[in-house]
Design a protein around this motif. Structure first.
Motif, PDB file in Angstrom:
ATOM      1  N   ILE A  90       0.822  -0.932   0.414  1.00  0.00           N
ATOM      2  CA  ILE A  90      -0.222  -0.061  -0.168  1.00  0.00           C
ATOM      3  C   ILE A  90       1.121   1.873   0.256  1.00  0.00           C
ATOM      4  CG2 ILE A  90      -1.970  -1.330   0.998  1.00  0.00           C
ATOM      5  CD1 ILE A  90      -0.723   0.013   3.698  1.00  0.00           C
ATOM      6  N   VAL A  91       0.297   2.435  -0.363  1.00  0.00           N
ATOM      7  CA  VAL A  91       0.849   3.460  -0.003  1.00  0.00           C
ATOM      8  C   VAL A  91       0.681   3.998   1.083  1.00  0.00           C
ATOM      9  CG1 VAL A  91       0.822   6.010  -0.582  1.00  0.00           C
ATOM     10  CG2 VAL A  91       1.076   4.263  -2.451  1.00  0.00           C
ATOM     11  N   VAL A  92       1.163   4.964   2.193  1.00  0.00           N
ATOM     12  CA  VAL A  92       0.909   5.610   3.954  1.00  0.00           C
ATOM     13  C   VAL A  92       1.313   6.642   2.919  1.00  0.00           C
ATOM     14  CG1 VAL A  92       1.187   5.600   5.117  1.00  0.00           C
ATOM     15  CG2 VAL A  92       1.458   3.490   4.449  1.00  0.00           C
ATOM     16  N   ALA A  93       0.201   7.644   3.224  1.00  0.00           N
ATOM     17  CA  ALA A  93       0.304   9.107   3.280  1.00  0.00           C
ATOM     18  C   ALA A  93       0.093   9.790   5.106  1.00  0.00           C
ATOM     19  CB  ALA A  93      -0.625  10.337   2.654  1.00  0.00           C
ATOM     20  N   ILE A  94       1.696  10.477   5.457  1.00  0.00           N
ATOM     21  CA  ILE A  94       1.326  11.589   6.182  1.00  0.00           C
ATOM     22  C   ILE A  94       0.580  12.594   6.069  1.00  0.00           C
ATOM     23  CG2 ILE A  94       2.067  10.732   8.559  1.00  0.00           C
ATOM     24  CD1 ILE A  94       3.029   8.451   8.456  1.00  0.00           C
ATOM     25  N   ASP A  95       0.234  13.508   6.892  1.00  0.00           N
ATOM     26  CA  ASP A  95      -0.231  14.420   6.898  1.00  0.00           C
ATOM     27  C   ASP A  95       0.266  15.038   7.851  1.00  0.00           C
ATOM     28  OD1 ASP A  95       0.284  15.597   3.987  1.00  0.00           O
ATOM     29  OD2 ASP A  95      -1.318  14.034   3.858  1.00  0.00           O
TER      30      ASP A  95
ATOM     31  N   LYS B  44       4.038   1.241  -5.394  1.00  0.00           N
ATOM     32  CA  LYS B  44       3.415   1.322  -3.849  1.00  0.00           C
ATOM     33  C   LYS B  44       4.054   1.177  -2.830  1.00  0.00           C
ATOM     34  CE  LYS B  44      -1.123   0.302  -5.354  1.00  0.00           C
ATOM     35  NZ  LYS B  44      -2.406   1.236  -4.591  1.00  0.00           N
ATOM     36  N   ALA B  45       4.171   0.060  -1.406  1.00  0.00           N
ATOM     37  CA  ALA B  45       5.367   0.414  -0.793  1.00  0.00           C
ATOM     38  C   ALA B  45       6.229   1.160   0.018  1.00  0.00           C
ATOM     39  CB  ALA B  45       6.335  -1.138  -0.967  1.00  0.00           C
ATOM     40  N   ILE B  46       5.374   2.077   0.121  1.00  0.00           N
ATOM     41  CA  ILE B  46       6.257   3.932   0.431  1.00  0.00           C
ATOM     42  C   ILE B  46       5.173   4.352   1.546  1.00  0.00           C
ATOM     43  CG2 ILE B  46       4.668   4.600  -1.503  1.00  0.00           C
ATOM     44  CD1 ILE B  46       7.350   6.203  -2.411  1.00  0.00           C
ATOM     45  N   VAL B  47       6.613   4.786   2.482  1.00  0.00           N
ATOM     46  CA  VAL B  47       5.632   5.909   3.599  1.00  0.00           C
ATOM     47  C   VAL B  47       5.883   6.975   2.743  1.00  0.00           C
ATOM     48  CG1 VAL B  47       5.214   6.753   6.149  1.00  0.00           C
ATOM     49  CG2 VAL B  47       5.795   3.873   5.377  1.00  0.00           C
ATOM     50  N   MET B  48       5.252   8.394   2.636  1.00  0.00           N
ATOM     51  CA  MET B  48       5.178   9.245   2.149  1.00  0.00           C
ATOM     52  C   MET B  48       4.625  10.534   3.336  1.00  0.00           C
ATOM     53  SD  MET B  48       5.150  11.426  -1.599  1.00  0.00           S
ATOM     54  CE  MET B  48       6.098  10.378  -2.908  1.00  0.00           C
ATOM     55  N   ASP B  49       5.591  11.652   3.618  1.00  0.00           N
ATOM     56  CA  ASP B  49       5.040  12.918   4.617  1.00  0.00           C
ATOM     57  C   ASP B  49       5.036  13.670   3.956  1.00  0.00           C
ATOM     58  OD1 ASP B  49       7.586  13.240   5.508  1.00  0.00           O
ATOM     59  OD2 ASP B  49       7.845  12.468   7.291  1.00  0.00           O
ATOM     60  N   GLY B  50       4.320  14.747   4.299  1.00  0.00           N
ATOM     61  CA  GLY B  50       4.255  16.343   4.076  1.00  0.00           C
ATOM     62  C   GLY B  50       3.002  16.621   4.271  1.00  0.00           C
ATOM     63  N   ARG B  51       2.617  17.539   3.796  1.00  0.00           N
ATOM     64  CA  ARG B  51       1.554  18.498   4.106  1.00  0.00           C
ATOM     65  C   ARG B  51       0.585  17.983   2.481  1.00  0.00           C
ATOM     66  NH1 ARG B  51       5.082  19.379   6.605  1.00  0.00           N
ATOM     67  NH2 ARG B  51       5.030  21.541   7.566  1.00  0.00           N
ATOM     68  N   ASP B  52       0.964  17.407   1.677  1.00  0.00           N
ATOM     69  CA  ASP B  52      -0.268  17.330   0.800  1.00  0.00           C
ATOM     70  C   ASP B  52      -0.443  16.306   0.339  1.00  0.00           C
ATOM     71  OD1 ASP B  52       1.923  17.544  -0.401  1.00  0.00           O
ATOM     72  OD2 ASP B  52       1.316  18.839  -2.026  1.00  0.00           O
ATOM     73  N   ILE B  53      -0.345  14.584   0.851  1.00  0.00           N
ATOM     74  CA  ILE B  53       0.350  13.587   0.288  1.00  0.00           C
ATOM     75  C   ILE B  53      -1.321  13.291  -0.461  1.00  0.00           C
ATOM     76  CG2 ILE B  53       1.378  11.431   0.477  1.00  0.00           C
ATOM     77  CD1 ILE B  53       3.508  14.477   0.481  1.00  0.00           C
ATOM     78  N   GLY B  54      -2.345  13.367   1.174  1.00  0.00           N
ATOM     79  CA  GLY B  54      -2.981  12.371   1.451  1.00  0.00           C
ATOM     80  C   GLY B  54      -4.550  13.043   0.653  1.00  0.00           C
ATOM     81  N   THR B  55      -3.619  14.112  -0.109  1.00  0.00           N
ATOM     82  CA  THR B  55      -4.443  15.547  -0.657  1.00  0.00           C
ATOM     83  C   THR B  55      -4.506  15.171  -2.267  1.00  0.00           C
ATOM     84  OG1 THR B  55      -3.467  17.097   0.180  1.00  0.00           O
ATOM     85  CG2 THR B  55      -6.152  16.518   1.076  1.00  0.00           C
ATOM     86  N   VAL B  56      -3.491  15.632  -2.171  1.00  0.00           N
ATOM     87  CA  VAL B  56      -2.726  16.192  -3.788  1.00  0.00           C
ATOM     88  C   VAL B  56      -2.218  15.006  -4.110  1.00  0.00           C
ATOM     89  CG1 VAL B  56      -1.507  17.448  -4.904  1.00  0.00           C
ATOM     90  CG2 VAL B  56      -3.248  18.683  -3.578  1.00  0.00           C
ATOM     91  N   VAL B  57      -0.791  14.046  -4.034  1.00  0.00           N
ATOM     92  CA  VAL B  57       0.348  14.091  -4.284  1.00  0.00           C
ATOM     93  C   VAL B  57      -1.075  11.795  -4.507  1.00  0.00           C
ATOM     94  CG1 VAL B  57       2.493  12.156  -4.223  1.00  0.00           C
ATOM     95  CG2 VAL B  57       1.334  15.459  -3.200  1.00  0.00           C
TER      96      VAL B  57
ATOM     97  N   PRO C 239      -4.075  10.646  -3.473  1.00  0.00           N
ATOM     98  CA  PRO C 239      -5.413  10.671  -2.942  1.00  0.00           C
ATOM     99  C   PRO C 239      -5.909   9.244  -3.152  1.00  0.00           C
ATOM    100  CG  PRO C 239      -5.497  11.782  -5.486  1.00  0.00           C
ATOM    101  CD  PRO C 239      -3.914  11.049  -4.657  1.00  0.00           C
ATOM    102  N   ASN C 240      -5.470   8.325  -3.551  1.00  0.00           N
ATOM    103  CA  ASN C 240      -6.193   7.539  -3.416  1.00  0.00           C
ATOM    104  C   ASN C 240      -5.514   6.526  -2.376  1.00  0.00           C
ATOM    105  OD1 ASN C 240      -8.113   8.025  -5.681  1.00  0.00           O
ATOM    106  ND2 ASN C 240      -6.629   7.457  -7.065  1.00  0.00           N
ATOM    107  N   ALA C 241      -4.318   6.855  -1.359  1.00  0.00           N
ATOM    108  CA  ALA C 241      -3.946   6.126  -1.103  1.00  0.00           C
ATOM    109  C   ALA C 241      -5.160   5.345   0.008  1.00  0.00           C
ATOM    110  CB  ALA C 241      -2.424   7.036   0.300  1.00  0.00           C
ATOM    111  N   GLU C 242      -3.925   4.078   0.511  1.00  0.00           N
ATOM    112  CA  GLU C 242      -4.989   2.925   1.251  1.00  0.00           C
ATOM    113  C   GLU C 242      -4.908   3.902   2.434  1.00  0.00           C
ATOM    114  OE1 GLU C 242      -2.095   2.434  -1.157  1.00  0.00           O
ATOM    115  OE2 GLU C 242      -3.521   0.905  -2.810  1.00  0.00           O
ATOM    116  N   LEU C 243      -3.579   4.116   3.562  1.00  0.00           N
ATOM    117  CA  LEU C 243      -3.825   4.422   4.568  1.00  0.00           C
ATOM    118  C   LEU C 243      -3.119   6.001   4.464  1.00  0.00           C
ATOM    119  CD1 LEU C 243      -4.401   4.240   7.539  1.00  0.00           C
ATOM    120  CD2 LEU C 243      -2.241   2.942   7.491  1.00  0.00           C
ATOM    121  N   LYS C 244      -4.678   7.011   4.940  1.00  0.00           N
ATOM    122  CA  LYS C 244      -4.142   8.184   5.401  1.00  0.00           C
ATOM    123  C   LYS C 244      -3.869   9.316   6.591  1.00  0.00           C
ATOM    124  CE  LYS C 244      -6.267   9.488   1.243  1.00  0.00           C
ATOM    125  NZ  LYS C 244      -7.588  10.737   0.759  1.00  0.00           N
ATOM    126  N   LEU C 245      -2.583   9.343   7.214  1.00  0.00           N
ATOM    127  CA  LEU C 245      -3.142   9.993   8.719  1.00  0.00           C
ATOM    128  C   LEU C 245      -2.535  11.641   8.564  1.00  0.00           C
ATOM    129  CD1 LEU C 245      -0.298   6.835  10.079  1.00  0.00           C
ATOM    130  CD2 LEU C 245      -2.916   7.545   9.944  1.00  0.00           C
TER     131      LEU C 245
END
Ligand code: DC
Length: 222
Positions: A4-9, A120-133, A135-141
């Motif tokens: 999965i893709v994990v988006a952390i904002d 996939k298989a990535i954890v990305m952190d920022g400000r717009d990861i779950g909204t813009v980069v 948006p279909n990430a399986e897990l958004k924190l």
């Protein structure tokens, strides 16, 4: 097991990168610190004394932002030079907050970030990861903590680096950056509708990581 893709904002100094790194290690995923990418461009603009957006945009094709591993730790690179230490100052952080308001700078980095996540298989952190980069990430924190708690953490980090910060100045800086990050026209920091909010003001690191590892395990099993 599905990848999965994990988006952390979240806000600055919320412990995003510590959490993202720990989760990436737990999952065996790649970690990408997108704040470091904005900071690296900010460092370039400081070194070349570029302040006008049009000048910064004109230089983008001369900037290569990358990452290398140094003794297992990820370091940001600017045109091949390890700039990890240089980008972690208040000055660069403030400039990063400013240059991140430029639409073309965002488009330049978002394209690279999306390319990093195609497998996939990535954890990305920022400000717009779950909204813009992603948006279909399986897990958004979406991480939050009170400004005072975040200022204290930032203050402690600076002291550890040998700086002598003034607490009120650090707090003012946290508040200013929050304001800029949430009010800019381009991709302001906001919580994605499907993001899970984690307020870590009163959580120990262990409590917080147990919660996050649990969310990750649940998501990959779905
Ligand atoms: O997370 P950080 O403090 O290293 O980020 C530095 C600045 O970069 C921050 O003020 C906002 C900006 N940034 C952004 O606009 N979008 C991201 N995905 C990551 C950081």
């Amino acid at each position: 097991m599905k990848q999965i893709v994990v988006a952390i904002d979240g806000y600055s100094s919320c412990g995003k990168s510590t959490i993202a790194k720990a989760l990436a290690r737990y999952a065996g995923y790649t970690y990408v610190d997108t704040g470091a990418m904005y900071r690296t461009i900010a460092l370039y603009t400081l070194r070349h004394q570029l302040t006008e957006p049009e000048d910064i945009i004109a230089h983008l094709d001369q900037i290569t932002v990358g990452f290398i591993l140094v003794n297992g730790a990820q370091h940001a690179t600017l045109n091949g030079e390890d700039v990890e230490d240089s980008i972690r100052t208040l000055e660069v952080g403030n400039r990063a907050s400013q240059i991140s308001q430029i639409k073309q700078v965002r488009a330049f980095l978002v394209a690279q970030q999306q390319a990093m996540g195609v497998h996939k298989a990535i954890v990305m952190d920022g400000r717009d990861i779950g909204t813009v980069v992603f948006p279909n990430a399986e897990l958004k924190l979406f991480l939050t903590a009170s400004p005072e708690v975040r200022a204290q953490r930032r203050y402690d980090e600076l002291v550890e680096k040998g700086e002598q910060p003034d607490f009120q100045a650090v707090l003012a800086d946290v508040n200013d950056r929050d304001y800029r990050d949430t009010h800019r026209a381009e991709s302001p920091l906001r919580q994605a509708e499907d993001a899970i909010v984690v307020d870590n003001s009163h959580l120990t690191r262990e409590e917080q990581m147990d919660l996050i590892y649990g969310l990750f395990d649940q998501t990959i099993q779905q």
